[in-house]
Write a protein that holds these residues in place. Structure first.
Motif, PDB file in Angstrom:
ATOM      1  N   ASP A  12       1.557  -1.048   0.233  1.00 58.72           N
ATOM      2  CA  ASP A  12       0.188  -0.588   0.413  1.00 58.72           C
ATOM      3  C   ASP A  12       1.065   1.838  -0.157  1.00 58.72           C
ATOM      4  N   ASP A  13       2.124   0.823  -0.133  1.00 61.19           N
ATOM      5  CA  ASP A  13       2.669   2.408  -0.550  1.00 61.19           C
ATOM      6  C   ASP A  13       3.057   3.216   0.349  1.00 61.19           C
ATOM      7  N   ILE A  14       3.628   2.904   1.505  1.00 60.97           N
ATOM      8  CA  ILE A  14       3.416   3.554   2.774  1.00 60.97           C
ATOM      9  C   ILE A  14       5.151   4.080   3.037  1.00 60.97           C
ATOM     10  N   GLY A  15       6.448   3.311   1.896  1.00 56.37           N
ATOM     11  CA  GLY A  15       7.489   3.005   2.284  1.00 56.37           C
ATOM     12  C   GLY A  15       8.101   1.715   3.227  1.00 56.37           C
ATOM     13  N   GLU A  16       9.465   2.000   3.220  1.00 58.24           N
ATOM     14  CA  GLU A  16      10.150   1.769   3.747  1.00 58.24           C
ATOM     15  C   GLU A  16       9.410   1.202   4.970  1.00 58.24           C
ATOM     16  N   VAL A  17       9.973  -0.798   6.197  1.00 56.98           N
ATOM     17  CA  VAL A  17       9.273  -0.866   6.828  1.00 56.98           C
ATOM     18  C   VAL A  17      10.006  -1.384   7.806  1.00 56.98           C
ATOM     19  N   ILE A  18      10.393  -1.222   8.587  1.00 58.94           N
ATOM     20  CA  ILE A  18      11.752  -2.497   9.210  1.00 58.94           C
ATOM     21  C   ILE A  18      10.837  -3.314  10.463  1.00 58.94           C
ATOM     22  N   VAL A  19      10.695  -4.604   9.947  1.00 59.46           N
ATOM     23  CA  VAL A  19       9.964  -5.615  10.981  1.00 59.46           C
ATOM     24  C   VAL A  19      10.395  -6.400  11.919  1.00 59.46           C
ATOM     25  N   GLU A  20      10.814  -5.847  12.786  1.00 57.25           N
ATOM     26  CA  GLU A  20      10.978  -7.151  13.949  1.00 57.25           C
ATOM     27  C   GLU A  20      10.898  -8.344  15.205  1.00 57.25           C
ATOM     28  N   LEU A  21      11.393  -9.117  15.385  1.00 55.35           N
ATOM     29  CA  LEU A  21      10.390  -9.907  15.803  1.00 55.35           C
ATOM     30  C   LEU A  21      11.927 -10.386  17.274  1.00 55.35           C
ATOM     31  N   THR A  22      10.901 -10.388  18.343  1.00 55.93           N
ATOM     32  CA  THR A  22      11.735 -10.882  18.819  1.00 55.93           C
ATOM     33  C   THR A  22      10.504 -11.325  20.607  1.00 55.93           C
ATOM     34  N   ARG A  23      11.970 -12.905  20.584  1.00 54.72           N
ATOM     35  CA  ARG A  23      11.176 -14.301  21.102  1.00 54.72           C
ATOM     36  C   ARG A  23      11.436 -14.573  22.552  1.00 54.72           C
ATOM     37  N   ASN A  24      10.305 -14.259  23.137  1.00 54.24           N
ATOM     38  CA  ASN A  24      10.812 -14.408  25.299  1.00 54.24           C
ATOM     39  C   ASN A  24       9.675 -15.892  25.284  1.00 54.24           C
ATOM     40  N   GLY A  25      10.133 -16.566  25.458  1.00 54.59           N
ATOM     41  CA  GLY A  25       9.413 -18.050  25.553  1.00 54.59           C
ATOM     42  C   GLY A  25       8.149 -18.154  24.694  1.00 54.59           C
ATOM     43  N   PRO A  26       7.049 -19.068  25.417  1.00 53.28           N
ATOM     44  CA  PRO A  26       6.356 -19.079  24.479  1.00 53.28           C
ATOM     45  C   PRO A  26       5.514 -17.558  23.529  1.00 53.28           C
ATOM     46  N   TYR A  27       5.852 -16.597  23.893  1.00 53.96           N
ATOM     47  CA  TYR A  27       5.613 -15.811  22.937  1.00 53.96           C
ATOM     48  C   TYR A  27       6.464 -14.798  22.060  1.00 53.96           C
ATOM     49  N   LEU A  28       5.940 -14.117  20.893  1.00 55.34           N
ATOM     50  CA  LEU A  28       6.409 -13.346  20.037  1.00 55.34           C
ATOM     51  C   LEU A  28       6.110 -11.853  20.088  1.00 55.34           C
ATOM     52  N   LYS A  29       6.924 -11.078  20.236  1.00 60.99           N
ATOM     53  CA  LYS A  29       6.913  -9.632  19.912  1.00 60.99           C
ATOM     54  C   LYS A  29       6.975  -9.730  18.188  1.00 60.99           C
ATOM     55  N   CYS A  30       6.577  -8.266  17.681  1.00 61.94           N
ATOM     56  CA  CYS A  30       6.817  -8.121  16.614  1.00 61.94           C
ATOM     57  C   CYS A  30       6.527  -7.139  16.258  1.00 61.94           C
ATOM     58  N   SER A  31       7.096  -5.606  15.900  1.00 58.36           N
ATOM     59  CA  SER A  31       7.572  -4.210  15.938  1.00 58.36           C
ATOM     60  C   SER A  31       7.948  -4.201  14.213  1.00 58.36           C
ATOM     61  N   ALA A  32       6.803  -3.175  13.828  1.00 58.07           N
ATOM     62  CA  ALA A  32       7.108  -2.704  12.637  1.00 58.07           C
ATOM     63  C   ALA A  32       7.125  -1.135  12.845  1.00 58.07           C
ATOM     64  N   VAL A  33       8.704  -0.590  12.355  1.00 55.33           N
ATOM     65  CA  VAL A  33       8.882   0.788  12.090  1.00 55.33           C
ATOM     66  C   VAL A  33       9.189   1.879  10.729  1.00 55.33           C
ATOM     67  N   HIS A  34       8.035   2.064  10.958  1.00 53.14           N
ATOM     68  CA  HIS A  34       8.339   3.611   9.363  1.00 53.14           C
ATOM     69  C   HIS A  34       9.532   4.022   9.046  1.00 53.14           C
ATOM     70  N   VAL A  35      10.092   4.240   8.158  1.00 54.74           N
ATOM     71  CA  VAL A  35      11.879   4.733   8.289  1.00 54.74           C
ATOM     72  C   VAL A  35      11.871   5.452   8.246  1.00 54.74           C
ATOM     73  N   ALA A  36      10.708   6.336   7.443  1.00 54.45           N
ATOM     74  CA  ALA A  36      10.680   8.244   7.441  1.00 54.45           C
ATOM     75  C   ALA A  36      10.834   8.601   8.232  1.00 54.45           C
ATOM     76  N   THR A  37       9.059   7.811   9.313  1.00 52.86           N
ATOM     77  CA  THR A  37       9.020   8.271  10.052  1.00 52.86           C
ATOM     78  C   THR A  37       9.342   8.375  11.605  1.00 52.86           C
ATOM     79  N   GLY A  38      10.095   7.597  11.891  1.00 51.59           N
ATOM     80  CA  GLY A  38      10.108   7.053  13.260  1.00 51.59           C
ATOM     81  C   GLY A  38       9.099   6.453  13.625  1.00 51.59           C
TER      82      GLY A  38
END
Length: 68
Positions: A12-38
């Motif tokens: 959908d053309d929002i620009g570059e996005v960094i996706v970070e996945l962090t596992r903590n035991g049985p849980y997963l955290k997914c963070s998405a950061v828009h590069v241009a705006t933070g």
């Protein structure tokens, strides 16, 4: 705790996005950061639902960007 990073072309053309996945035991955290705006959005859930958490984090990021 392990961390993975992926630089994904964003749908959908929002620009570059960094996706970070962090596992903590049985849980997963997914963070998405828009590069241009933070702007960052994240989702937390079961580690078995990686694709679903990525979709949720990206949807939350799009909503946060639209609200700006």
């Amino acid at each position: 705790m392990a961390t993975w990073r992926a630089f994904l072309p964003s749908p959908d053309d929002i620009g570059e996005v960094i996706v970070e996945l962090t596992r903590n035991g049985p849980y997963l955290k997914c963070s998405a950061v828009h590069v241009a705006t933070g702007v960052e959005a994240s989702a937390i859930g079961p580690a078995t639902e990686r694709a679903g958490l990525e979709r949720i984090a990206l949807a939350k990021l799009k909503r946060a960007l639209a609200a700006r």
